[in-house]
Design a protein around this motif. Structure first.
Motif, short mmCIF file in Angstrom:
data_model
loop_
_atom_site.label_atom_id
_atom_site.label_comp_id
_atom_site.label_asym_id
_atom_site.label_seq_id
_atom_site.Cartn_x
_atom_site.Cartn_y
_atom_site.Cartn_z
N PHE A 347 51.74 45.85 44.87
CA PHE A 347 51.05 44.88 43.84
C PHE A 347 49.79 44.48 44.43
CE2 PHE A 347 55.29 45.23 41.87
CZ PHE A 347 54.70 45.26 40.47
N LEU A 348 49.47 44.41 45.62
CA LEU A 348 48.11 43.77 46.12
C LEU A 348 47.10 44.76 45.76
CD1 LEU A 348 48.93 42.36 49.70
CD2 LEU A 348 48.13 41.03 47.67
N ASP A 349 47.47 46.20 45.82
CA ASP A 349 46.70 47.08 45.38
C ASP A 349 46.47 47.09 44.20
OD1 ASP A 349 46.63 47.73 48.09
OD2 ASP A 349 47.92 49.72 47.71
N VAL A 350 47.34 46.84 43.24
CA VAL A 350 47.08 46.84 41.87
C VAL A 350 46.12 45.77 41.60
CG1 VAL A 350 48.36 46.32 39.81
CG2 VAL A 350 49.38 47.83 41.06
N CYS A 351 46.37 44.48 42.27
CA CYS A 351 45.60 43.45 42.08
C CYS A 351 43.90 43.74 42.26
CB CYS A 351 46.04 42.18 42.75
SG CYS A 351 44.99 40.37 42.62
N MET A 352 43.84 44.36 43.36
CA MET A 352 42.52 44.52 43.75
C MET A 352 41.89 45.61 42.76
SD MET A 352 41.99 42.76 46.17
CE MET A 352 42.91 41.35 45.70
N TYR A 353 42.44 46.55 42.60
CA TYR A 353 42.14 47.64 41.47
C TYR A 353 41.72 46.80 40.21
CZ TYR A 353 43.45 51.82 44.39
OH TYR A 353 43.70 52.55 45.43
N THR A 354 42.62 46.03 39.65
CA THR A 354 42.31 45.10 38.44
C THR A 354 40.98 44.48 38.35
OG1 THR A 354 44.76 45.11 37.86
CG2 THR A 354 43.37 43.75 36.64
N MET A 355 40.66 43.82 39.66
CA MET A 355 39.65 43.00 39.86
C MET A 355 38.48 44.00 39.77
SD MET A 355 41.20 40.59 42.90
CE MET A 355 39.72 39.66 43.09
N MET A 356 38.43 45.01 40.04
CA MET A 356 37.21 46.05 39.94
C MET A 356 36.79 45.95 38.48
SD MET A 356 38.57 49.11 42.63
CE MET A 356 37.11 50.12 42.31
N VAL A 357 37.66 45.79 37.51
CA VAL A 357 37.38 45.98 36.22
C VAL A 357 36.30 44.71 35.98
CG1 VAL A 357 38.04 46.04 33.80
CG2 VAL A 357 39.44 46.97 35.68
N GLY A 358 36.45 43.89 36.71
CA GLY A 358 35.30 42.47 36.56
C GLY A 358 34.06 42.90 36.15
N LEU A 359 33.71 43.98 36.44
CA LEU A 359 32.24 44.50 35.91
C LEU A 359 32.00 44.16 34.40
CD1 LEU A 359 29.29 45.61 36.38
CD2 LEU A 359 30.56 47.87 36.19
N LEU A 360 33.10 44.97 33.92
CA LEU A 360 32.98 44.85 32.48
C LEU A 360 33.25 43.56 31.84
CD1 LEU A 360 34.97 48.23 31.78
CD2 LEU A 360 32.37 47.92 31.88
N THR A 361 34.25 43.06 32.53
CA THR A 361 34.61 41.46 31.78
C THR A 361 33.48 40.60 31.97
OG1 THR A 361 35.90 41.02 33.69
CG2 THR A 361 37.00 41.86 31.88
N SER A 362 32.70 40.84 33.28
CA SER A 362 31.71 39.77 33.48
C SER A 362 30.39 39.95 32.54
CB SER A 362 31.11 39.75 34.84
OG SER A 362 32.13 39.35 35.71
N PHE A 363 30.28 41.31 32.21
CA PHE A 363 29.32 41.68 31.25
C PHE A 363 29.48 41.07 29.75
CE2 PHE A 363 26.55 45.08 29.05
CZ PHE A 363 25.18 44.67 29.61
N LEU A 364 31.05 41.05 29.47
CA LEU A 364 31.40 40.84 28.12
C LEU A 364 31.07 39.19 28.11
CD1 LEU A 364 33.08 41.21 25.58
CD2 LEU A 364 34.89 40.71 26.88
N SER A 365 31.41 38.43 29.01
CA SER A 365 31.15 36.83 28.93
C SER A 365 29.48 36.98 28.71
CB SER A 365 31.43 36.33 30.18
OG SER A 365 30.71 36.55 31.43
N GLY A 366 28.70 37.62 29.36
CA GLY A 366 26.96 37.34 29.12
C GLY A 366 26.99 37.96 27.46
N ILE A 367 27.62 38.91 27.25
CA ILE A 367 27.43 39.33 25.71
C ILE A 367 27.73 38.25 24.80
CG2 ILE A 367 28.09 40.88 23.80
CD1 ILE A 367 28.19 42.98 26.25
#
Length: 514
Positions: A347-367
């Motif tokens: 689950f630590l690995d799952v958490c870190m993999y999920t955090m990699m999606v932060g690129l899209l979500t950060s871009f979404l907040s700017g949009i």
């Protein structure tokens, strides 16, 4: 391609290359501090600050009884290292032994306390260092700031590489320097958004997304360690690769800083035939400061005392405390719920993999922010046009933090996936909006200073996470009570968007009445 102090006008495709390079820096070196959970797991595997007693795992022992009737545990292995082959436990019933085996799954309060304290100190100094380097950035410009951060990052990487059982204390200054050296990359690269007249908030969101995703670098360290590579080797590689930031320091970014461009006049647009304008770099030795004073640029002091800046600080302090506590205690939280190290690692690995999606979500907040700007551009009040667009994205960030606070109160394994997704989106909105709000509301030359002050207050307030950690370990139901308290604090963060909404409508109504 270098942006010297004499560069003027539109730089065309170069701004896209510079933005891409800035994103690469934030991605690989910016927010390694947030990958602490992965490194925490590796350091525990190596026995750093481990308990003196032998830790028991279900995969490394056999149970028997000797001629005297005492329970005997034969330890086969302990985290890949040799351990005493025989441990005798007098008068321990089989049921008690089973309970001991379940509770002794690798957790150690002494070790957990040191790891939590390390992250608390590092995250606090991370924020204090941002304030100091923000002031340096304001006084001496981009280049000096980045050179200092370069050496801090390299020193931190080398300290993390040479942590050992003989020198476990190196993780305290190592993690701190790693964080202090990484954050200025985001601060100094954020000015790249000023190269774009349209979508500047989206560029800020993109950079913050790269900053968020950089926690994946620590996941790579963990996976490489499990694959046979040494931690020392991996951190030395990170230190060497960090030399890449010197390329933009001396060739892409200016010595001082980039200011927000002014919109072209109609005549200038006809001549240039373009919608976007270039940049003009500030040379502090010329008359730029005098010109800006003539244009009614507010003073730094007035910006610091602006109610919008003060409530924004409160908003960040509350939400960052929630985020830091979640990251700092993630390993212990998973251990408490899952009970086995294999599941914790998964689950630590799952958490870190999920955090990699932060690129899209950060871009979404700017949009979302830019979309709100387009909806409010026809407002008659300047305050309404500038302030109102921030209300919705700030409210979304507070709501995501509230949702995360609720999810951690439900100890269901399947909900961990949802928690990680919410945490990733929440973190992206938090830091993207923290930067984008300052960039939109205040003069660009004050950004480093204002951002540093904001992060400083956030870091000082986040030191309370250690008090929450101590509280969580004091009695069995304490973790639930600590999370409920954090949930109540998160509710207070709604004061910021509410204040902005009331201020905007108050100013807009004045024009409607007239």
């Amino acid at each position: 391609m270098v942006l010297s102090d004499t560069s003027e006008g539109d730089i065309g495709w170069k701004k896209w290359f510079i933005a891409g390079w800035a994103f690469m820096e934030c991605l690989f070196f910016g927010g390694l501090l947030y990958g602490w959970a992965s490194v925490n797991f590796v350091l525990k595997m190596e026995g750093i600050y481990g308990c003196d007693s032998v830790l028991i795992s279900n995969n490394s022992l056999t149970y028997s009884q000797n001629s005297s009737g005492n329970d005997v545990i034969s330890v086969v292995s302990f985290n890949g290292t040799e351990a005493p082959s025989l441990v005798t436990m007098d008068s321990v019933p089989a049921t008690s032994l089973n309970d001991t085996m379940e509770e002794s799954d690798g957790s150690c309060k002494q070790q957990d306390s040191n790891m939590a304290l390390c992250f608390t100190i590092a995250s606090t100094l991370f924020c204090v260092g941002c304030a100091v380097l923000g002031h340096i950035n304001y006084k001496f410009g981009t280049r000096v700031t980045r050179i200092i951060s370069f050496f801090m990052f390299v020193i931190g990487s080398l300290m993390m590489a040479f942590i050992s059982k003989e020198n476990p204390w190196l993780m305290y200054p190592g993690l701190s320097c790693l964080g202090i050296g990484g954050l200025p990359l985001l601060v100094t690269n954020t000015q790249v958004s000023n190269l774009f007249l349209v979508g500047s908030s989206s560029i800020v969101g993109l950079l913050c997304g790269g900053f968020d995703m950089s926690s994946a670098v620590m996941l790579i360290v963990k996976l490489a360690y499990q694959g046979g590579f040494s931690r020392q080797y991996m951190f030395i590689i990170i230190a060497v690769l960090h030399v890449l930031v010197l390329v933009s320091t001396f060739f892409f970014l200016p010595k001082d800083y980039i200011v927000r461009p002014e919109v072209k006049t109609e005549r200038q647009s006809e001549v240039a035939g373009e919608e976007e304008v270039g940049i003009e770099l500030i040379n502090k030795t010329n008359d730029a400061v005098a010109e800006q004073s003539a244009n009614d640029v507010p003073s730094l002091r007035s910006c610091l005392l602006d109610p919008k800046f003060i409530t924004h600080n409160i908003w960040l302090c509350l939400l960052q405390l929630r985020f830091y506590y979640f990251i700092g205690t993630l390993n212990q939280y998973l251990t408490r719920i899952l009970k086995t190290q294999d599941q914790v690692s998964y689950f630590l690995d799952v958490c870190m993999y999920t955090m990699m999606v932060g690129l899209l979500t950060s871009f979404l907040s700017g949009i979302v922010y830019d979309w709100q700007k387009s909806l409010c551009k026809d407002g008659k009040s300047h305050t309404y046009r500038e302030v109102m667009p921030a209300v919705l994205p700030l409210t979304i960030a507070s709501t995501l933090s509230l949702l995360l606070s609720i999810l951690v109160l439900i100890p269901v394994t399947e909900l961990l996936y949802v928690s990680f997704i919410v945490m990733t989106v929440y973190r992206s909105f938090l830091y993207s909006l923290a930067a984008a709000f300052l960039s939109a509301m205040f003069p660009g030359q004050y950004f480093g200073m204002l951002y540093g002050v904001m992060i400083l207050f956030g870091g000082i307030f986040s030191f309370f996470q250690f008090a929450f950690f101590t509280w969580a370990g004091s009695y069995p139901t304490a973790p639930q009570h600590a999370n409920i308290c954090l949930l109540c604090l998160v509710l207070l963060s709604y004061v910021h968007p509410l204040y902005l909404w009331l201020t905007s409508w108050k100013e807009e109504r004045k024009f409607k009445v007239n």
